[in-house]
Design a protein around this motif. Structure first.
Motif, PDB file in Angstrom:
ATOM      1  N   ALA A  63       1.001  -1.328  -0.087  1.00 40.39           N
ATOM      2  CA  ALA A  63       0.193   0.009   0.045  1.00 40.39           C
ATOM      3  C   ALA A  63       0.696   1.234   0.015  1.00 40.39           C
ATOM      4  CB  ALA A  63      -0.865   0.063   1.164  1.00 40.39           C
ATOM      5  N   LEU A  64       0.341   2.210  -0.740  1.00 47.52           N
ATOM      6  CA  LEU A  64       0.812   3.636  -0.536  1.00 47.52           C
ATOM      7  C   LEU A  64       0.076   4.473   0.466  1.00 47.52           C
ATOM      8  CD1 LEU A  64       2.787   6.015  -1.754  1.00 47.52           C
ATOM      9  CD2 LEU A  64       1.113   6.187  -3.470  1.00 47.52           C
ATOM     10  N   ARG A  65       0.758   5.363   1.149  1.00 50.28           N
ATOM     11  CA  ARG A  65      -0.083   6.104   2.093  1.00 50.28           C
ATOM     12  C   ARG A  65       0.779   7.527   1.967  1.00 50.28           C
ATOM     13  NH1 ARG A  65      -0.360   4.366   8.000  1.00 50.28           N
ATOM     14  NH2 ARG A  65      -2.400   3.282   7.510  1.00 50.28           N
ATOM     15  N   VAL A  66      -0.366   8.503   1.880  1.00 50.78           N
ATOM     16  CA  VAL A  66       0.321   9.837   1.712  1.00 50.78           C
ATOM     17  C   VAL A  66      -0.410  10.856   2.811  1.00 50.78           C
ATOM     18  CG1 VAL A  66       0.536  11.741   0.188  1.00 50.78           C
ATOM     19  CG2 VAL A  66       0.526   9.463  -0.712  1.00 50.78           C
ATOM     20  N   ARG A  67       0.175  11.500   3.573  1.00 51.02           N
ATOM     21  CA  ARG A  67      -0.419  12.485   4.626  1.00 51.02           C
ATOM     22  C   ARG A  67       0.107  13.625   4.612  1.00 51.02           C
ATOM     23  NH1 ARG A  67       0.834  10.189  10.261  1.00 51.02           N
ATOM     24  NH2 ARG A  67       2.395  11.337  10.284  1.00 51.02           N
ATOM     25  N   TRP A  68      -0.665  14.676   4.810  1.00 48.48           N
ATOM     26  CA  TRP A  68      -0.730  15.944   4.842  1.00 48.48           C
ATOM     27  C   TRP A  68      -0.814  16.559   6.366  1.00 48.48           C
ATOM     28  CZ3 TRP A  68       2.255  19.853   3.113  1.00 48.48           C
ATOM     29  CH2 TRP A  68       1.888  21.182   3.400  1.00 48.48           C
ATOM     30  N   ALA A  69       0.204  16.965   7.045  1.00 50.73           N
ATOM     31  CA  ALA A  69       0.062  17.372   8.462  1.00 50.73           C
ATOM     32  C   ALA A  69       0.214  19.117   8.461  1.00 50.73           C
ATOM     33  CB  ALA A  69       0.715  16.676   9.389  1.00 50.73           C
ATOM     34  N   PRO A  70      -0.638  19.812   8.532  1.00 52.30           N
ATOM     35  CA  PRO A  70      -0.109  21.266   8.487  1.00 52.30           C
ATOM     36  C   PRO A  70       0.750  21.556   9.680  1.00 52.30           C
ATOM     37  CG  PRO A  70      -2.401  20.932   8.168  1.00 52.30           C
ATOM     38  CD  PRO A  70      -2.004  19.751   8.437  1.00 52.30           C
ATOM     39  N   PRO A  71       1.348  22.568   9.635  1.00 55.77           N
ATOM     40  CA  PRO A  71       1.557  23.597   8.880  1.00 55.77           C
ATOM     41  C   PRO A  71       2.542  23.277   7.530  1.00 55.77           C
ATOM     42  CG  PRO A  71       3.259  23.988  10.474  1.00 55.77           C
ATOM     43  CD  PRO A  71       2.488  22.741  10.985  1.00 55.77           C
ATOM     44  N   GLY A  72       2.967  22.162   7.634  1.00 52.52           N
ATOM     45  CA  GLY A  72       3.723  21.904   6.234  1.00 52.52           C
ATOM     46  C   GLY A  72       4.534  20.554   6.105  1.00 52.52           C
ATOM     47  N   THR A  73       3.953  19.337   6.602  1.00 49.16           N
ATOM     48  CA  THR A  73       4.617  18.011   6.596  1.00 49.16           C
ATOM     49  C   THR A  73       4.119  17.178   5.777  1.00 49.16           C
ATOM     50  OG1 THR A  73       5.585  18.321   8.921  1.00 49.16           O
ATOM     51  CG2 THR A  73       5.725  16.121   7.932  1.00 49.16           C
ATOM     52  N   LEU A  74       4.852  16.592   4.698  1.00 47.81           N
ATOM     53  CA  LEU A  74       3.933  15.448   3.848  1.00 47.81           C
ATOM     54  C   LEU A  74       4.800  14.568   4.133  1.00 47.81           C
ATOM     55  CD1 LEU A  74       2.393  14.883   1.139  1.00 47.81           C
ATOM     56  CD2 LEU A  74       4.247  15.436  -0.129  1.00 47.81           C
ATOM     57  N   ARG A  75       3.983  13.329   4.386  1.00 50.06           N
ATOM     58  CA  ARG A  75       4.525  12.048   4.608  1.00 50.06           C
ATOM     59  C   ARG A  75       4.096  11.203   3.688  1.00 50.06           C
ATOM     60  NH1 ARG A  75       5.131   8.378  10.166  1.00 50.06           N
ATOM     61  NH2 ARG A  75       6.673  10.011  10.478  1.00 50.06           N
ATOM     62  N   ILE A  76       5.186  10.421   3.139  1.00 43.40           N
ATOM     63  CA  ILE A  76       4.995   9.406   2.031  1.00 43.40           C
ATOM     64  C   ILE A  76       5.541   8.009   2.437  1.00 43.40           C
ATOM     65  CG2 ILE A  76       5.314   8.617  -0.287  1.00 43.40           C
ATOM     66  CD1 ILE A  76       6.003  11.549  -0.970  1.00 43.40           C
ATOM     67  N   GLY A  77       4.564   7.047   2.529  1.00 37.58           N
ATOM     68  CA  GLY A  77       5.062   5.680   3.032  1.00 37.58           C
ATOM     69  C   GLY A  77       4.510   4.579   2.394  1.00 37.58           C
ATOM     70  N   ALA A  78       5.101   3.597   2.428  1.00 33.06           N
ATOM     71  CA  ALA A  78       4.871   2.207   1.765  1.00 33.06           C
ATOM     72  C   ALA A  78       4.877   1.133   2.622  1.00 33.06           C
ATOM     73  CB  ALA A  78       5.965   1.747   0.675  1.00 33.06           C
ATOM     74  N   TRP A  79       3.622   0.359   2.723  1.00 33.62           N
ATOM     75  CA  TRP A  79       3.343  -0.548   3.689  1.00 33.62           C
ATOM     76  C   TRP A  79       3.629  -2.228   2.865  1.00 33.62           C
ATOM     77  CZ3 TRP A  79      -0.118  -4.537   2.851  1.00 33.62           C
ATOM     78  CH2 TRP A  79      -0.166  -5.648   3.925  1.00 33.62           C
ATOM     79  N   ASP A  80       4.253  -3.051   3.564  1.00 32.72           N
ATOM     80  CA  ASP A  80       4.051  -4.161   2.806  1.00 32.72           C
ATOM     81  C   ASP A  80       4.210  -5.393   3.825  1.00 32.72           C
ATOM     82  OD1 ASP A  80       6.820  -5.522   3.583  1.00 32.72           O
ATOM     83  OD2 ASP A  80       7.647  -3.874   2.317  1.00 32.72           O
ATOM     84  N   ALA A  81       3.810  -6.600   3.684  1.00 30.47           N
ATOM     85  CA  ALA A  81       3.547  -7.652   4.245  1.00 30.47           C
ATOM     86  C   ALA A  81       4.812  -8.516   4.969  1.00 30.47           C
ATOM     87  CB  ALA A  81       2.629  -8.715   3.592  1.00 30.47           C
ATOM     88  N   ASP A  82       5.927  -8.206   4.618  1.00 26.09           N
ATOM     89  CA  ASP A  82       7.265  -8.718   5.018  1.00 26.09           C
ATOM     90  C   ASP A  82       7.831  -7.740   6.125  1.00 26.09           C
ATOM     91  OD1 ASP A  82       9.666  -9.867   5.539  1.00 26.09           O
ATOM     92  OD2 ASP A  82      10.427  -9.383   3.685  1.00 26.09           O
ATOM     93  N   PRO A  83       7.682  -8.500   7.438  1.00 20.34           N
ATOM     94  CA  PRO A  83       7.942  -7.894   8.640  1.00 20.34           C
ATOM     95  C   PRO A  83       9.429  -7.608   8.730  1.00 20.34           C
ATOM     96  CG  PRO A  83       7.703 -10.039   9.007  1.00 20.34           C
ATOM     97  CD  PRO A  83       7.321  -9.907   7.728  1.00 20.34           C
ATOM     98  N   ALA A 109      18.548  10.654   0.923  1.00 24.34           N
ATOM     99  CA  ALA A 109      19.220  12.039   0.539  1.00 24.34           C
ATOM    100  C   ALA A 109      18.071  13.213   0.146  1.00 24.34           C
ATOM    101  CB  ALA A 109      19.938  11.693  -0.749  1.00 24.34           C
ATOM    102  N   CYS A 110      16.992  12.532  -0.314  1.00 26.77           N
ATOM    103  CA  CYS A 110      16.086  13.569  -0.834  1.00 26.77           C
ATOM    104  C   CYS A 110      14.916  13.957   0.047  1.00 26.77           C
ATOM    105  CB  CYS A 110      15.279  12.830  -2.108  1.00 26.77           C
ATOM    106  SG  CYS A 110      16.628  12.790  -3.516  1.00 26.77           S
ATOM    107  N   SER A 111      14.677  13.296   1.249  1.00 26.89           N
ATOM    108  CA  SER A 111      13.468  13.622   2.268  1.00 26.89           C
ATOM    109  C   SER A 111      14.482  14.391   3.641  1.00 26.89           C
ATOM    110  CB  SER A 111      13.103  12.287   2.695  1.00 26.89           C
ATOM    111  OG  SER A 111      14.105  11.714   3.316  1.00 26.89           O
ATOM    112  N   ASP A 112      13.693  14.817   4.165  1.00 26.70           N
ATOM    113  CA  ASP A 112      14.030  15.561   5.408  1.00 26.70           C
ATOM    114  C   ASP A 112      14.293  14.451   6.517  1.00 26.70           C
ATOM    115  OD1 ASP A 112      14.004  18.372   4.552  1.00 26.70           O
ATOM    116  OD2 ASP A 112      11.986  18.109   4.054  1.00 26.70           O
ATOM    117  N   LEU A 113      13.361  13.610   6.577  1.00 26.22           N
ATOM    118  CA  LEU A 113      13.397  12.536   7.640  1.00 26.22           C
ATOM    119  C   LEU A 113      12.877  11.131   7.191  1.00 26.22           C
ATOM    120  CD1 LEU A 113      13.903  12.123  10.704  1.00 26.22           C
ATOM    121  CD2 LEU A 113      11.389  12.653  11.045  1.00 26.22           C
TER     122      LEU A 113
END
Length: 136
Positions: A63-83, A109-113
């Motif tokens: 799954a792809l998850r995209v979340r916006w949290a004001p005032p300015g954080t965009l979180r992009i994540g990927a879930w998979d079934a492998d622990p 390199a391209c993300s802040d965290l």
């Protein structure tokens, strides 16, 4: 200007390399509709790396998850079934001759965290690998 309210989208995908393109195009549409067009190029690169890893290195759904949290954080994540944790990112110095294994180095390199966490829900196990882009 981006909304001042938080939002989140999840796109569940099969274990199919074509799903990476679906995720990338869906992310572009989401960010454009929310007025975040200035972040599209980097966000697409990050999502492509995260979702590609989820599809290539696991056998189950993702799954792809995209979340916006004001005032300015965009979180992009990927879930998979492998622990199992993702492999540690290589440094660009050692990655220059590699044909694979540079994805998490690009994310770092391209993300802040960035990070990952194991997940367990309803008896299903897996992991969530994510990164954040802060307001410019």
């Amino acid at each position: 200007m981006p909304e001042n309210e938080p939002w989140e989208y999840s796109l569940y995908i099969p274990n199919d390399v074509r799903a990476v393109t679906v995720c990338r195009r869906t992310l572009r549409l989401i960010l454009t509709m929310h007025g975040l067009i200035g972040r599209v190029d980097v966000a697409e690169l990050l999502a492509t790396e995260l979702v590609s890893n989820a599809v290539r290195h696991t056998k189950g759904p993702a799954a792809l998850r995209v979340r916006w949290a004001p005032p300015g954080t965009l979180r992009i994540g990927a879930w998979d079934a492998d622990p199992e944790p993702p492999e540690a990112p290589v440094t660009f110095d050692s990655a220059t001759e590699l044909e694979e294994g540079r994805g998490l180095a690009l994310v770092r390199a391209c993300s802040d965290l960035w990070g990952w966490q194991p997940l367990s829900r309803f008896g299903n196990r897996g992991k969530y690998v994510w990164c954040e882009l802060e307001a410019a």
